[in-house]
Each structure stands twice: as C-alpha cells, then as structure tokens.
Design an enzyme around this catalytic site. Structure first.
Site, mmCIF file in Angstrom:
data_model
loop_
_atom_site.group_PDB
_atom_site.id
_atom_site.type_symbol
_atom_site.label_atom_id
_atom_site.label_comp_id
_atom_site.label_asym_id
_atom_site.label_seq_id
_atom_site.Cartn_x
_atom_site.Cartn_y
_atom_site.Cartn_z
ATOM 1 N N SER A 43 14.924 -20.424 -4.806
ATOM 2 C CA SER A 43 15.063 -19.112 -5.784
ATOM 3 C C SER A 43 14.598 -19.425 -7.027
ATOM 4 O O SER A 43 14.099 -18.587 -7.712
ATOM 5 C CB SER A 43 16.264 -18.366 -5.329
ATOM 6 O OG SER A 43 17.477 -19.314 -5.961
ATOM 7 N N ASP A 48 17.798 -25.822 -6.922
ATOM 8 C CA ASP A 48 17.143 -26.864 -5.996
ATOM 9 C C ASP A 48 16.128 -27.612 -6.763
ATOM 10 O O ASP A 48 15.178 -27.140 -7.186
ATOM 11 C CB ASP A 48 16.522 -26.134 -4.634
ATOM 12 C CG ASP A 48 17.733 -25.465 -3.945
ATOM 13 O OD1 ASP A 48 18.710 -26.121 -3.778
ATOM 14 O OD2 ASP A 48 17.508 -24.317 -3.516
ATOM 15 N N ASP A 80 21.188 -29.354 -6.777
ATOM 16 C CA ASP A 80 21.074 -30.184 -5.677
ATOM 17 C C ASP A 80 19.804 -31.035 -5.785
ATOM 18 O O ASP A 80 18.647 -30.437 -5.930
ATOM 19 C CB ASP A 80 20.901 -29.471 -4.393
ATOM 20 C CG ASP A 80 22.299 -28.874 -3.806
ATOM 21 O OD1 ASP A 80 23.151 -28.930 -4.440
ATOM 22 O OD2 ASP A 80 22.309 -28.102 -3.023
ATOM 23 N N LYS A 133 16.236 -9.162 -0.905
ATOM 24 C CA LYS A 133 17.268 -10.242 -0.829
ATOM 25 C C LYS A 133 18.681 -9.303 -1.106
ATOM 26 O O LYS A 133 19.552 -10.060 -0.337
ATOM 27 C CB LYS A 133 17.086 -11.322 -1.975
ATOM 28 C CG LYS A 133 15.986 -12.387 -1.405
ATOM 29 C CD LYS A 133 15.991 -13.675 -2.218
ATOM 30 C CE LYS A 133 16.974 -14.456 -2.335
ATOM 31 N NZ LYS A 133 16.972 -15.795 -3.224
#
Length: 721
Positions: free
Chosen positions: A101, A114, A166, A227
């Site tokens: 995202s 991410d 992450d 979303k």
C-alpha cells in the site's frame, strides 16, 4: 503539404495508449458533474483517516532514508570482510525498495511499510538474519525487533521510530546494486533462490500495476475508496478467504483500464458495474501472461489441474503469474458478489444525486444478518504464545469455512474478518480471541426433522491446527480452541457492547457464563483487518451472567431420516502408540446449550469401540477438498463421519429453542444440552487411511508418524418444521 511520413507520426501521437488485454469500454471524458462528485468523494473519505498528513508522510520518507543508509553501510562492511577490492566496496550498492500500500500510494494513517532489501550476490541470506539483524538491534530508534527466518517468505519485523516495517531479503545475481535498478526486469530472476523470487514478487507486482493504469492519481483515489468500502463491509482479508490489498488493487486497475479517461467518482461506480456482472471464474488479467522460460510455475488451468478449481481468479501481472485469490471459497465469493451488487445500487443512487457517498461506507450489521453463528475461541495462558496461537488459528479458519460449506444442510458460512477479545475468567489469567461465523441453513421442505451434525466439520479443522502447532514446535499446554453454536439473541452476552448493544429485556436461556466476567473491548490489532471508523473509541462492558441455572432437558422427538449423520455409538479411546504427553481436554467457560466443543490435544486413553454409524470410505460423498495450498481438489473425496459423543437419543433443551422464520414458513431448532462425562471426553486415534479430511483440508505439513488424536465432543442441531 506535409509528407505522408509526417502524417503517420502525427496520427500515432494522437492515438491513445492501449491498456489491458482488451480495448476500453468507454473513452468518455469526465464532465463537470463527475468532478464535483469526485470532490465530494474526497470529503467523504477524510473522516475515516485514509489520507495521511504531509508531516507524517515526510517522517516515513526520513525513516526509509535512514534504513536505506543502514543497508548500504552493512553491505560495505560485509564486502570488506569478504575481501572484495576496495574500488568495488565503494560502489557495491544495496537498496531498500518498498511495495504494498505504501508503494501504491494508498497507505492510511499508522499503516506499516512493506520493504525489500536488495543485495549483491556475495551477500548471503544468513548474513541478513545475523549481522544485519544485530546492526538493527544497535539502533536506538529500533523497537520490537524479531526475525521470522522459517516463514514461507522470510522476514525481519521491527518498529523504526514508531513506524512498523516488514523487511524481506533478496540476493540478486549482480556484482553491484545500482540506484536505477528496475525490479520489473525478468532477467533478474535467473539463477535465483526460490525464496528470493518470492521476496521480489511483491515489488514486481506493485510496480507492474502502477505501469498498467492510465492515471495513477485517479487509480489511487479510487483504490482508497474501494479499500475503505471493503473493510467497512467485512470483506477485506486474504487469509480468511476474501480479497487482500493487492487483489483489490488489481480489480481497481482493471476498471481504470476499461475506462481510461474517467475520474474517481465514475471509476468507483464502474468498479461495481463491472464486477457485479463479472462471469467468474473467468480470470481478471491486467496484461497477457508472458513465459520467460525460467521453469517457474505460473497460473495456468490448462496445465495445472488445481488451478481449474479456483473460484475467483485474479492474476498478478508480473512473472511468475500467480492467482492472488486462491483462498476464496464458495461462501466468501457469494458474500462478495452480494456486496458488489449492493454497491452498484448505492453508487447508481449517488450518480443521480439521490444519496451521498457516506451511504456507501455505512457498515452493515453482521451480527443481525444471520440467525445462527459459530463462535470460535482461541486461548492460551500467556500473551506471547497467545499471539502465535491466534495467528495459526486465524490462518486455518478458511479450512473450517470449507468444511461447513460441504455440510449438506448449510448453504453459507460467512466469517467476520474482525476478531474480538474473548471473555475473561476471574479464576485464572488467560488470553483469548474470538471469531464469529454466520451460518445459513438450507430451507427445509416437507415436515421432516433433520439432525445437523457439525462435529466432524469442526473436529477436522481443530485437528489440522493442532497437528501444525505440534509439528512446528509451537504448541504449549493449555492452548485451546473452543467452538460453540450461538443464536443471534445470545451474541450480546459474548461480544462488546459497541458491536452488539445489550438489550433491556433479553433471555439468557441456554447460555451459562461465569459471573463477574468482563470483555476487553479493543479490536484486534492487525492493521490489515482494522476497520477505520469516524466514531469515538468504545468503552468497556461486562458479560451478563445467566439469569437462571441450566434446566434438565426433556427427551427429543424422534429424529428424521438423517439420524445416521446425527449420532454415533460408543465412547472414544486411543490406539496404541507413543505421543507427546498432553493434558486432558476440558470444556471452556462459555457453554451454549451443551454445544461448546473444547478441542485440546488429549491424553492417553483406552481402545475405541467400533462405531457402527460411521460410513465406509466407498460410501462417502464425492466432493472437492482443499489441497495443501488451499486450492480445491476434485480428485479427493470427503468422509461423512459423525464424531458424536452420545450413544442414546439426543436430548432437547427447551430453553434454547428459537423460531427460524423464512419465506417458506417456520422452522425450529432443537439442540443438545448434555454435558459430556468422563468416558465421553475420551479420545480416539483414527488411522491415516480413514482421515481423508485432515490431510486434504490441511495447508500445513503432512501428518507426523503418530497422528494427533481426535477429541470426541459434539455439536448437533435438530431442525424441524
């Protein structure tokens, strides 16, 4: 007079670029009314926190810059240790790429990032999980550092200056990593380890999506709206069989390709128009699949039989092409298709100025939608094991949904992606999490009594979870899964007050709860499942204790023609063989009409008696199962086994009766209320050859040498006209 070549050049310049695998549906330019509606859409989105403040965005950029510098510094240190020439050490590079995202530009406030660490060929994966991990540990801004090296896609998780990140790792077959590196280049995949290919996939897919849409600005605003709508309507969760972020992004990107000149307000409407009428399982493709001859498996139903059973295929645009929605089941697809149709009806009203955008983002009441629910409770004695246990249980819930779908008396099993804290026991400290699954039973014809046995459906699910936990050495004593059937009118005693308001006058018949229990009302902290809301934070409330003690149950009327599925004779036991020592199974605190099934790995017991009611393998239904990747596999068949714990006629509890009203008349549910005795809590080990469900429905490792025993408790319902 211009030359012909000049005419051709001029024509080619005016010819619009073609996006997607088909020509556009419409090239219409936006009107002023469309722009006004787009502005109203922006205003409607703001209260939900989908836009990040500029200051917060700059903070993310700063954090990623620091992380990128750390990667370059670490790779230089590794290069020096491995005696690379000094000239090469200075130019060896290394880079942090983002995906998901954040890379798409649709991240919300507080969302995680991410990231991918791309390293040259002399840097090993083991270096990433040792020396780079230690380097991160030395940074004062880094908190909550943890490495998950054995995951399907290995990752380091951390909080850097308050921002969750992450980090994946990819070792590329390059001597240096240039700043201008384009990860979309298929040549980068040559000679790579499969874990590196998986790690690269997120970045490659995200970058391809951004290159395949006509207007990134219109794409981003449309995706933010879709979303938010999906989260508000509880259909945003890849792990539970709905769609995840990348799948919603690809559906929106396909809509943008079909209407390349449309603005966001029009695209949201067209999104619902296109996908409410989409003829699944025809796949959604953003570009024609390409074969790079790297011998990697790609989604292709002509070659791979399991791909033919995917119900809602949405294919990633980067090689190797994969289906991002292989977890979708019959129930989750049905729920999503209904939501698409409702979304179309609402956006048509908005286009005609008969409704506001806020109507699209109104959250439906999941807890009023169904008459019957299965409540799943995962509990562990301490917090850290509980988090791991919850993650494992949640990853397998789609297997339970698949089991319930295959029950001949169930038409729909709808799991709510939101999880809730379970009821707290005043006697002992315990952490628990609840999920709720809405159940629709088939409408009955005639005046038959039908016995619906959910025991085997639930037992095979819990068996899979325990097998995975033990094989991965994660299991600890007192880790439990409890399943119970709950009616709509009973939900308010388990769920937080802001979810299901407590009634002034209500009956707690059929519900026995520990007194002085309370609920922690905070929602599950998983950001991918969180549902942003403009309302204030909820307050805590406590459970309502039962108003009367359990009553004795009179005998039930004779059951209908499906008795064979409802009961089984004989107490359980275990077959000979060694297995890890485990505590005896116990029933959890909440008990709903005797239908709470507490599934803990059991202790040793006696040999089981033969169950005459169990069908033989050749008598079982021929139904598709989920294979190890969660795909449907028609080659396997499912045993219909009644793992009941009663050997006599089932008992009915009048306190738990409820009228089920539908268009075809009234139906009544009568349920068992018999508490299992010590013999009935005994367990049985089923030979591997008879446990088709456990192997076919599992996406975990194969059965260990000594199969995990099955707890014999039952959840049974009697449906009658």
């Amino acid at each position: 007079m211009p030359f012909p070549a000049a005419n051709q050049l001029q024509a080619s310049q005016h010819q619009p670029k073609h996006y997607g695998i088909t020509s556009p549906i419409s090239l219409a330019l936006p009107k002023e009314a469309d722009r006004v509606l787009t502005q109203k859409l922006c205003e409607a989105l703001k209260p939900y926190g989908v836009f990040e403040e500029e200051l917060e965005l700059q903070r993310r950029i700063l954090v990623l810059g620091k992380l990128n510098s750390l990667v370059k510094e670490w790779i230089r240190e590794i290069s020096e240790k491995k005696n690379l020439p000094a000239s090469l050490v200075e130019s060896v590079g290394g880079k942090i790429f983002t995906f998901g995202s954040y890379r798409l530009g649709v991240h919300t406030k507080g969302a995680d990032i991410d990231a991918l660490c791309a390293a040259p060929r002399h840097v090993e994966r083991s270096d990433f999980f040792t020396s780079f991990y230690e380097k991160l540990k030395d940074q004062e801004e880094v908190k909550d550092l943890r490495a998950v090296e054995e995951a399907f896609v290995p990752v380091i998780k951390l909080s850097f200056d308050g921002i969750e990140i992450d980090i994946l790792f990819a070792r590329l077959a390059l001597q240096t990593i240039p700043e201008s590196l384009d990860l979309r280049d298929d040549g980068l995949l040559k000679n790579l380890d499969i874990r590196c290919i998986r790690s690269l996939n997120g970045c490659r897919v995200t970058d391809e999506i951004l290159h395949l849409v006509p207007s990134i600005e219109n794409f981003r605003l449309t995706l933010r709206a879709i979303k938010l709508w999906a989260k508000r309507h509880n259909i945003y969760s890849n792990i539970l069989g709905f769609l995840g972020g990348v799948s919603w992004a690809m559906l929106v990107a396909r809509t943008c390709q079909l209407y390349p000149n449309a603005v966001a307000s029009t695209l949201v409407h067209k999104f619902f128009l296109v996908f409410s009428k989409w003829e699944w399982p025809n796949p959604v493709l953003l570009k024609q699949p390409e074969d790079c001859n790297l011998n990697l498996q790609v989604w292709d139903p002509r070659v791979t039989p399991s791909d033919r059973y995917h119900l809602m295929p949405i294919i990633t645009p980067a090689y190797p092409q994969q289906n991002s929605t292989y977890n979708v089941s019959v129930s989750t697809r049905t729920v999503m298709m209904d939501e698409f149709k409702q979304g179309l009806a609402i956006t048509e009203e908005i286009m005609l100025n008969k409704a506001d955008w806020s109507k699209l983002f109104e959250a439906p009441n999941f807890f009023q939608k169904y008459k019957h629910y299965i409540v799943l409770l995962a509990s562990a004695p301490t917090e850290k094991p509980h988090l791991e246990w919850v993650g494992l249980v949640e990853s397998k819930i789609r297997i339970l949904v698949g089991n319930l779908e295959k029950n001949e008396f169930i038409t729909l099993a709808h799991v709510n992606p939101q999880s809730f804290p379970g009821p707290k026991d005043s006697e002992k400290e315990e952490f628990s999490t609840m999920w709720v699954i809405g159940i629709v039973f088939k409408k009955m014809e005639g005046s038959e009594n039908l016995n619906v046995d959910l025991t085997y459906d639930i037992q095979s699910f819990t068996d899979t979870v325990y097998r995975q936990a033990i094989s991965s050495k994660m299991f600890e004593s007192d880790m439990k899964i409890t399943a119970m059937h709950v009616k709509r009118k009973q939900l308010h005693q388990l769920l937080p007050n802001f979810v299901v308001p407590k009634r002034r006058k209500h009956s707690s018949d059929g519900v026995r709860l520990v007194t002085d229990s309370s609920l922690d009302l905070s929602l599950d902290g998983d950001s991918s499942m969180s549902v942003p809301s403009p309302t204030a934070a909820p307050k805590t409330c406590s459970l309502i204790p039962a108003s009367s003690p359990p009553r004795h149950s009179p005998p039930a009327p004779p059951s209908g023609p499906s008795d064979a599925q409802a009961t089984a004779d004989g107490p359980g036991g275990t077959l000979e063989g060694t297995k890890p020592p485990m505590p005896r199974p116990t029933l959890s605190r909440p008990s709903f009409s005797g239908r709470a099934v507490s599934c803990s790995p059991p202790s040793n017991g006696s040999h089981p008696k033969k169950r005459p009611m169990s069908p033989q393998p050749e008598e079982s239904d021929k139904r598709p199962h989920l294979d190890e990747d969660g795909r449907l596999d028609a080659a396997t068949s499912g045993d219909v086994m009644a793992v009941g714990s009663t050997g006599s006629a089932p008992l009915a509890d009048p306190s738990s009766d409820e009228e089920m009203r539908d268009s075809q008349g009234e139906a009544k549910v009568e349920t068992e209320s018999k508490e299992p005795n010590e013999d009935e809590q005994a367990v049985t080990q089923v030979p591997i050859s008879q446990r088709i469900s456990s192997t076919d429905l599992s996406d975990g490792p194969p059965l260990p040498a000594n199969p995990i025993p099955v707890v014999k408790n039952s959840i049974k319902l009697r449906l009658s006209r």
